[in-house]
Design a protein around this motif. Structure first.
Motif, PDB file in Angstrom:
ATOM      1  N   THR A   1      -0.283  -6.374  -1.910  1.00 28.35           N
ATOM      2  CA  THR A   1      -1.139  -6.978  -0.880  1.00 28.35           C
ATOM      3  C   THR A   1      -1.808  -5.873  -0.074  1.00 28.35           C
ATOM      4  OG1 THR A   1       0.363  -8.855  -0.745  1.00 28.35           O
ATOM      5  CG2 THR A   1      -1.187  -8.590   1.069  1.00 28.35           C
ATOM      6  N   LEU A   2      -3.136  -5.875  -0.093  1.00 26.82           N
ATOM      7  CA  LEU A   2      -3.908  -4.844   0.621  1.00 26.82           C
ATOM      8  C   LEU A   2      -4.817  -5.482   1.655  1.00 26.82           C
ATOM      9  CD1 LEU A   2      -5.383  -2.637  -2.265  1.00 26.82           C
ATOM     10  CD2 LEU A   2      -3.217  -2.324  -1.061  1.00 26.82           C
ATOM     11  N   ARG A   3      -5.111  -4.713   2.704  1.00 30.74           N
ATOM     12  CA  ARG A   3      -6.108  -5.176   3.688  1.00 30.74           C
ATOM     13  C   ARG A   3      -7.349  -4.319   3.655  1.00 30.74           C
ATOM     14  NH1 ARG A   3      -2.603  -7.108   8.917  1.00 30.74           N
ATOM     15  NH2 ARG A   3      -2.010  -9.056   7.898  1.00 30.74           N
ATOM     16  N   GLU A   4      -7.379  -3.371   2.748  1.00 28.07           N
ATOM     17  CA  GLU A   4      -8.560  -2.510   2.631  1.00 28.07           C
ATOM     18  C   GLU A   4      -8.920  -2.454   1.152  1.00 28.07           C
ATOM     19  OE1 GLU A   4      -7.399   1.417   3.922  1.00 28.07           O
ATOM     20  OE2 GLU A   4      -5.528   1.291   2.823  1.00 28.07           O
ATOM     21  N   GLY A   5      -9.968  -1.748   0.835  1.00 33.85           N
ATOM     22  CA  GLY A   5     -10.408  -1.751  -0.554  1.00 33.85           C
ATOM     23  C   GLY A   5     -10.960  -0.411  -0.976  1.00 33.85           C
ATOM     24  N   LYS A   6     -10.071   0.602  -1.010  1.00 36.83           N
ATOM     25  CA  LYS A   6     -10.545   1.908  -1.463  1.00 36.83           C
ATOM     26  C   LYS A   6     -10.718   1.861  -2.979  1.00 36.83           C
ATOM     27  CE  LYS A   6      -7.735   4.300   2.014  1.00 36.83           C
ATOM     28  NZ  LYS A   6      -8.699   4.190   3.097  1.00 36.83           N
ATOM     29  N   PHE A   7     -11.490   2.815  -3.470  1.00 34.62           N
ATOM     30  CA  PHE A   7     -11.793   2.902  -4.902  1.00 34.62           C
ATOM     31  C   PHE A   7     -10.506   2.940  -5.736  1.00 34.62           C
ATOM     32  CE2 PHE A   7     -13.393   5.664  -8.479  1.00 34.62           C
ATOM     33  CZ  PHE A   7     -14.231   4.705  -9.013  1.00 34.62           C
TER      34      PHE A   7
END
Ligand code: URA
Length: 242
Positions: free
Chosen positions: A180-186
């Motif tokens: 589960t992530l709240r950001e979206g890095k490459f």
């Protein structure tokens, strides 16, 4: 928005093809402000008009929101000169609506991809300040353990020094976990799991905030969001009215 052909307006919602609209009109199933429409090229100003199909009111004037089950092998982009993009999975009347993917899934990643022309919502869903969780199902080499869960919760630092925000990790059994992530890095999920020595073999996005992948959609298939799904998304990014 200005007046548009009724067949274009209805097909632009993603619920009907132009051919289906034609047939519905032939069967006298389409009406505007209570008057049956007789021809597919009838021009309608959608603002304030009550457009109905078989007695159901169809909102036509606003934004379009589609859920796509992205298959592996297509790019998350609006156009590419060499490779197929997610836009190639849509019929022409939807491609004309200036939709864009909300966030990016890698070419080999599958699962939930929201496509919309609502730029404000797109911005908010992707902004870390709105805390919208994205949940991924990952198949890994090796199996994640408690030390990986703690490392994710602490906020991992990737090999190149990039620091990740705290993230959720749940072991679902051998080779399977939920991230589960709240950001979206490459390549973020792949890089985080690789950093822990558990490279990703397969990745699928299951949800974004309140929106969950409709598992009845085959890979490559899409459907418009229903009104409850749109309302939940607007609510989660502070855009609900009232
Ligand atoms: N993280 C990845 O590594 N790939 C994706 O496609 C999405 C998130």
């Amino acid at each position: 928005m200005g007046a548009e052909r009724i067949d274009k307006l209805l097909a632009g919602t993603g619920r009907f093809s132009r051919k289906e609209v034609k047939e519905l009109i032939r069967r006298r199933q389409v009406s505007v402000n209570g008057t049956p429409v007789l021809r597919p090229d009838t021009k309608v100003e959608p603002e304030g008009a009550v457009i109905q199909v078989a007695g159901e009111t169809i909102p036509c004037g606003g934004y379009t929101y589609l859920m796509l089950n992205k298959p592996a092998g297509v790019l998350t982009a609006t156009e590419d000169r060499r490779q197929a993009t997610v836009m190639d999975l849509l019929p022409p009347e939807l491609r004309r609506r200036k939709l864009a993917p909300v966030g990016r899934l890698d070419r080999d990643t599958e699962g939930l991809l929201l496509l919309t022309n609502d730029g404000v919502m797109t911005h908010r869903l992707l902004s870390p300040s709105y805390h919208v969780d994205k949940v991924y199902l990952a198949e890994t080499e090796g199996t994640v353990d408690a030390s990986d869960v703690f490392a994710f919760a602490d906020g991992l630092t990737l090999g190149d020094g990039v620091r990740c925000q705290p993230a959720g990790l749940e072991n679902l059994g051998e080779h399977l976990c939920l991230v589960t992530l709240r950001e979206g890095k490459f390549h973020q999920v792949k890089r985080m799991l690789a950093q822990r020595g558990k490279p990703v073999r397969h990745l699928k996005r299951l949800s974004m905030g309140p929106l969950t992948l409709d598992e009845t959609l085959e890979p490559g298939a899409f459907r418009p969001l229903d009104s409850r799904e749109v309302a939940a998304l607007l609510e989660c990014c502070g855009l609900a009215e009232g």
